[in-house]
Write an enzyme that holds these catalytic residues in place. Structure first.
Site, mmCIF file in Angstrom:
data_model
loop_
_atom_site.group_PDB
_atom_site.id
_atom_site.type_symbol
_atom_site.label_atom_id
_atom_site.label_comp_id
_atom_site.label_asym_id
_atom_site.label_seq_id
_atom_site.Cartn_x
_atom_site.Cartn_y
_atom_site.Cartn_z
ATOM 1 N N ARG A 1 3.507 -1.415 12.145
ATOM 2 C CA ARG A 1 3.417 -2.862 11.984
ATOM 3 C C ARG A 1 3.843 -3.624 13.240
ATOM 4 O O ARG A 1 3.508 -4.791 13.391
ATOM 5 C CB ARG A 1 4.300 -3.311 10.819
ATOM 6 C CG ARG A 1 3.912 -2.707 9.482
ATOM 7 C CD ARG A 1 2.500 -3.116 9.087
ATOM 8 N NE ARG A 1 2.197 -2.723 7.727
ATOM 9 C CZ ARG A 1 2.475 -3.479 6.663
ATOM 10 N NH1 ARG A 1 3.048 -4.640 6.807
ATOM 11 N NH2 ARG A 1 2.154 -3.058 5.456
ATOM 12 N N CYS B 1 13.434 -5.873 1.251
ATOM 13 C CA CYS B 1 12.202 -6.573 1.619
ATOM 14 C C CYS B 1 12.139 -7.970 1.005
ATOM 15 O O CYS B 1 11.485 -8.864 1.540
ATOM 16 C CB CYS B 1 10.974 -5.782 1.162
ATOM 17 S SG CYS B 1 10.787 -4.215 2.015
ATOM 18 N N HIS C 1 8.056 0.339 7.641
ATOM 19 C CA HIS C 1 8.966 -0.619 8.280
ATOM 20 C C HIS C 1 10.311 0.068 8.499
ATOM 21 O O HIS C 1 10.697 0.939 7.717
ATOM 22 C CB HIS C 1 9.204 -1.842 7.377
ATOM 23 C CG HIS C 1 8.210 -2.945 7.537
ATOM 24 N ND1 HIS C 1 7.858 -3.783 6.500
ATOM 25 C CD2 HIS C 1 7.499 -3.376 8.604
ATOM 26 C CE1 HIS C 1 6.976 -4.680 6.931
ATOM 27 N NE2 HIS C 1 6.731 -4.445 8.207
ATOM 28 N N ALA D 1 3.956 -2.790 -4.274
ATOM 29 C CA ALA D 1 3.438 -3.351 -3.018
ATOM 30 C C ALA D 1 4.171 -2.762 -1.823
ATOM 31 O O ALA D 1 3.968 -3.202 -0.685
ATOM 32 C CB ALA D 1 3.590 -4.868 -3.018
ATOM 33 N N ASN E 1 10.282 -10.111 6.099
ATOM 34 C CA ASN E 1 9.270 -10.099 7.151
ATOM 35 C C ASN E 1 9.001 -11.478 7.732
ATOM 36 O O ASN E 1 8.059 -11.660 8.486
ATOM 37 C CB ASN E 1 7.954 -9.513 6.612
ATOM 38 C CG ASN E 1 8.151 -8.153 5.964
ATOM 39 O OD1 ASN E 1 7.566 -7.860 4.935
ATOM 40 N ND2 ASN E 1 9.023 -7.332 6.540
ATOM 41 N N ASN F 1 -0.557 -0.823 2.949
ATOM 42 C CA ASN F 1 0.342 0.311 3.133
ATOM 43 C C ASN F 1 0.043 1.324 2.029
ATOM 44 O O ASN F 1 -0.642 0.989 1.050
ATOM 45 C CB ASN F 1 1.814 -0.143 3.174
ATOM 46 C CG ASN F 1 2.308 -0.635 1.824
ATOM 47 O OD1 ASN F 1 2.145 0.029 0.799
ATOM 48 N ND2 ASN F 1 2.913 -1.829 1.825
ATOM 49 N N ARG G 1 -1.658 -11.092 6.392
ATOM 50 C CA ARG G 1 -0.329 -11.703 6.369
ATOM 51 C C ARG G 1 -0.130 -12.729 7.486
ATOM 52 O O ARG G 1 0.912 -13.382 7.528
ATOM 53 C CB ARG G 1 0.750 -10.616 6.443
ATOM 54 C CG ARG G 1 0.737 -9.686 5.214
ATOM 55 C CD ARG G 1 2.043 -8.922 5.060
ATOM 56 N NE ARG G 1 3.174 -9.804 4.767
ATOM 57 C CZ ARG G 1 4.421 -9.383 4.562
ATOM 58 N NH1 ARG G 1 4.691 -8.075 4.626
ATOM 59 N NH2 ARG G 1 5.394 -10.229 4.311
ATOM 60 N N ASP H 1 13.125 -1.065 7.862
ATOM 61 C CA ASP H 1 14.079 -1.336 6.773
ATOM 62 C C ASP H 1 13.881 -0.406 5.573
ATOM 63 O O ASP H 1 14.586 -0.517 4.581
ATOM 64 C CB ASP H 1 14.080 -2.820 6.368
ATOM 65 C CG ASP H 1 12.796 -3.259 5.672
ATOM 66 O OD1 ASP H 1 11.865 -2.434 5.540
ATOM 67 O OD2 ASP H 1 12.726 -4.445 5.264
#
Lengths: 403, 291
Positions: B146, B269, B175, B263, B75, B26, B94, B177
């Site tokens: 995503r 998160c 995202h 990050a 996530n 990202n 991931r 959120d």
């Protein structure tokens, strides 16, 4: 132009996803039709929309890729279902009934372009080719497309020169500036000829009654008409005018009835029958002018379709209606512009056989004729409500200079 | 504060033992920026403490060396009572997290349902529930960076809950959120910067009293907050936002997580609410056992 079907499922109404997808289609310059829409009854039920998207090949692919991001996926196509006709002239139940739009059929995973789009026909697949077939021409054993799976039609391209014709759209009106329209039609004829396309004239007797025959003959002689469709009446009055100077007994020059004129047309028909054909009468010098004469001299093919009220008829008239329509069909390939000149019956018959991409101009003093043509599926027809004689004269003057 | 959120008292977290910016998936991630492991641990401990102080229970998931982003438990997937749908990650880096998460939940009594393999969805990071005063819970789900829009349809079937996908348009707010934080049954912190016009209208129709973040506030991860009853735990608290929340009756706790912002992750998160119930038909949540 291409057409693809996409499907999107989910809470697509509340999430405005459907609105977004439809907006995206229009913004890309494409068009859509929602062919199926199932709305979920409760908050929890998902909705489903099946959308046909059409647009230029160069934008359609990227658009569909972009729509995939929003969850709209291309509907997987299946092959068309082919069922052999059991009896000559009878189609299998559920046969696909054609439109006059460019059509493709999927056979063994390949999209075949239908050779000769024509409305109200069946689709027959033979040796890797697909063609339309009118019901009466289907033979037992012909592989006929049944159902609409594996068939797609390409949306009609709007008038090639949309700016020119935008203001007339499909509206029929007597309120349009005629001189301008004539000039535009002349332009379309020139453009068609440059592309190597054929021009078809469909003529009614009013062309002769209103004094348009000599000008139409000029156009034929100069090569602006590649094929002519008409009935017994048009050909008869054209020859009557040339031989006797009357049309239905009325002097074309003076506009007054001539003595015994009511029988003029029947006497002319009788003489042509004596010669055996219009061409023979021309060769013998009996017919020395007019549109039919010009066709014979210039080698322009014509098809004369008969009707139940015909006098005579002329020997060239095909009295079997089905055979006459088949004769029309032989000349349709390659036609790019059709001029329907003051003809109702033959204009509609011709319209039935023409693919939707043929630019069709319907000239008639009666607005209803144009409407009728459109109502029978020839939506591409542009109407010009005017007296046909002066129209043909102006058109000839535009293309050939004043006579 | 109007009707409080019915969830947000129990969180899953994973200590940052192996956390680091080891790849870039990202715009916030830059491998040249090093994470201070001690500082990260201290900040993470600080968040755990703040949540516990606010009255929340924190459940710890053991870290794994091969998956540094496991620390971002939001996530892991979606919790619906006793049902768990593990995330399918867009980035290969991931993807190994999916089986780890599924195994953790299954071992503790959750019923695990899977999305179809071909659909990506990054769990509570890309889907947050809002329950209006009069009405059923709606899961606001982000897509584009995503998650797939089509995953929303699958989720609504799996979870028996209305899912409204909104398109995320700013890669920095990758995202949902980072753009949306439900506060109670009338209010939510919203970051319109992250959505297209359609998404903005969807949220406008859903949330009667939004706290609308400016672009700068949104990019400060203001929306990536955790709500425990009347306490809002935020990575940074711009004075205007803090005042508004207090006017509404919330207590605002600032909890710095700068090391994790490197990050692209904030307070939300780092947490996954374990007490979310999206549908009245959801199976009951398993009785908690020792981790």
């Amino acid at each position: 132009m291409g057409t693809e079907t996409i499907e999107v499922t989910g809470h697509i109404v509340d999430s405005l996803l459907l609105a977004k997808i439809l907006d995206s289609i229009l913004e890309a310059g494409c068009d859509y039709e929602i062919v199926e829409f199932r709305i979920g009854k409760t908050n929890l039920d998902t909705s489903q929309a099946r959308i046909e998207v059409s647009g230029g090949d160069e934008v359609l692919g990227p658009l569909l890729d972009a729509l995939q991001i929003h969850g709209a996926n291309r509907v997987a196509h299946t092959d068309a279902r082919l069922v052999p006709a059991e009896v000559d002239g009878v189609l299998p139940p559920g046969f696909y009934s054609t439109t006059n739009l460019a059509t493709e059929v999927r056979v063994d995973g390949q999209w075949l372009t239908v050779d000769n789009p024509e409305m109200d026909c069946a689709l027959v697949v033979l040796d890797g080719r697909a063609r339309t077939a009118p019901m009466h021409r289907v033979r037992a054993g012909d592989a006929v497309v049944v159902g609409s799976d594996g068939v797609r039609v390409r949306a009609p391209a709007h008038a090639r020169d949309t700016q020119v014709f935008e203001f007339m759209a499909s509206e029929v009106s007597s309120e349009k500036p005629k001189a301008l329209l004539v000039a535009k039609v002349a332009e379309r004829l020139r453009a068609a000829r440059e592309r190597g396309g054929k021009v078809l004239a469909v003529c009614g007797p009013a062309v002769v009654h209103t004094g348009g025959a000599p000008d139409l003959a000029r156009l034929v002689t100069a090569g602006w008409v590649d094929v002519l469709f008409a009935g017994n009446g048009f050909a008869t009055h054209d020859i009557e005018a040339s031989v006797l100077g009357t049309s239905l007994g009325v002097s074309v020059a003076e506009g007054v009835p001539t003595e015994g004129g009511h029988a003029n047309h029947i006497r002319v028909i009788n003489e042509i029958r004596r010669h055996g054909s219009i061409a023979a009468a021309v060769d013998a010098g009996f017919v020395s002018g007019g549109v039919m004469h010009a066709c014979v001299r210039a080698g322009v093919p014509f098809v004369l379709g008969g009707s139940i009220r015909d006098d005579g008829p002329l020997p060239d008239v095909i009295t079997d209606a089905v055979a006459a329509a088949d004769a029309l069909r032989e000349h349709v390939p390659g036609v790019e512009v059709a001029l329907m000149l003051a003809s109702t019956l033959h204009a509609i018959a011709t319209g039935n056989c023409l693919p939707a991409w043929v630019e069709t101009f319907c000239v008639d003093i009666n607005q209803a004729v144009v409407t009728k043509l459109a109502d029978r599926g020839s939506h591409q027809a542009l109407g010009i409500v005017t007296d046909v004689g002066p129209f043909v004269r102006q058109l000839a003057d535009h293309l050939l200079g004043a006579a | 504060v109007s009707d409080l959120l019915a969830w947000g008292r129990r969180y899953l977290m994973c200590p940052p033992q192996h956390f680091g910016v080891l790849y870039e998936i990202n715009p916030w991630m830059n491998r040249e920026v090093s994470v201070d492991p001690d500082e990260a641990r201290a900040q993470w401990d600080g968040l755990v403490g703040t949540l516990r102080d606010a009255g929340a229970e924190v459940v710890i998931m053991p870290p794994r060396a091969e998956v540094p982003d496991l620390v971002f438990t939001a996530n892991a997937g979606l919790v619906n009572g006793g049902q768990f749908v593990p995330s399918h990650f867009r980035h290969p880096e991931r993807r190994p997290e999916t089986s780890i998460n599924a195994a953790w939940f299954a071992a503790r009594g959750w019923h695990v349902d899977h999305l179809p393999d071909e659909l990506d969805h990054e769990g509570a990071g890309d889907a947050l529930p809002f329950t209006p005063e009069a009405g059923q819970t709606v899961l606001l789900s982000g897509y584009s960076f995503r998650s797939d829009a089509s995953a929303a349809t699958e989720l609504s079937t799996l979870l028996r809950c209305a899912v409204r996908p909104v398109q995320l348009v700013d890669p920095r707010l990758y995202h949902v959120d980072l753009t949306f934080c439900p506060l109670d049954r009338r209010r939510a912190i919203v970051a319109p910067l992250g959505w297209d016009d359609y998404g903005r209208k969807v949220v406008e129709a859903l949330v009667p009293e939004p706290l609308v973040l400016s672009d700068d506030e949104a990019l400060g991860f203001c929306a990536n907050s955790v709500v425990v009853g009347t306490t809002v735990v935020m990575p940074t608290v711009p004075p205007r936002v803090g005042r508004q929340l207090e006017r509404w009756g919330f207590t605002v706790a600032e909890c710095r997580v700068d090391e994790f912002l490197k990050a692209g992750g904030g307070c939300r998160c780092l947490t996954l609410a374990l007490d979310v119930v999206l549908s009245p038909e959801a199976p009951p949540a398993p009785v908690p056992t020792a981790p």
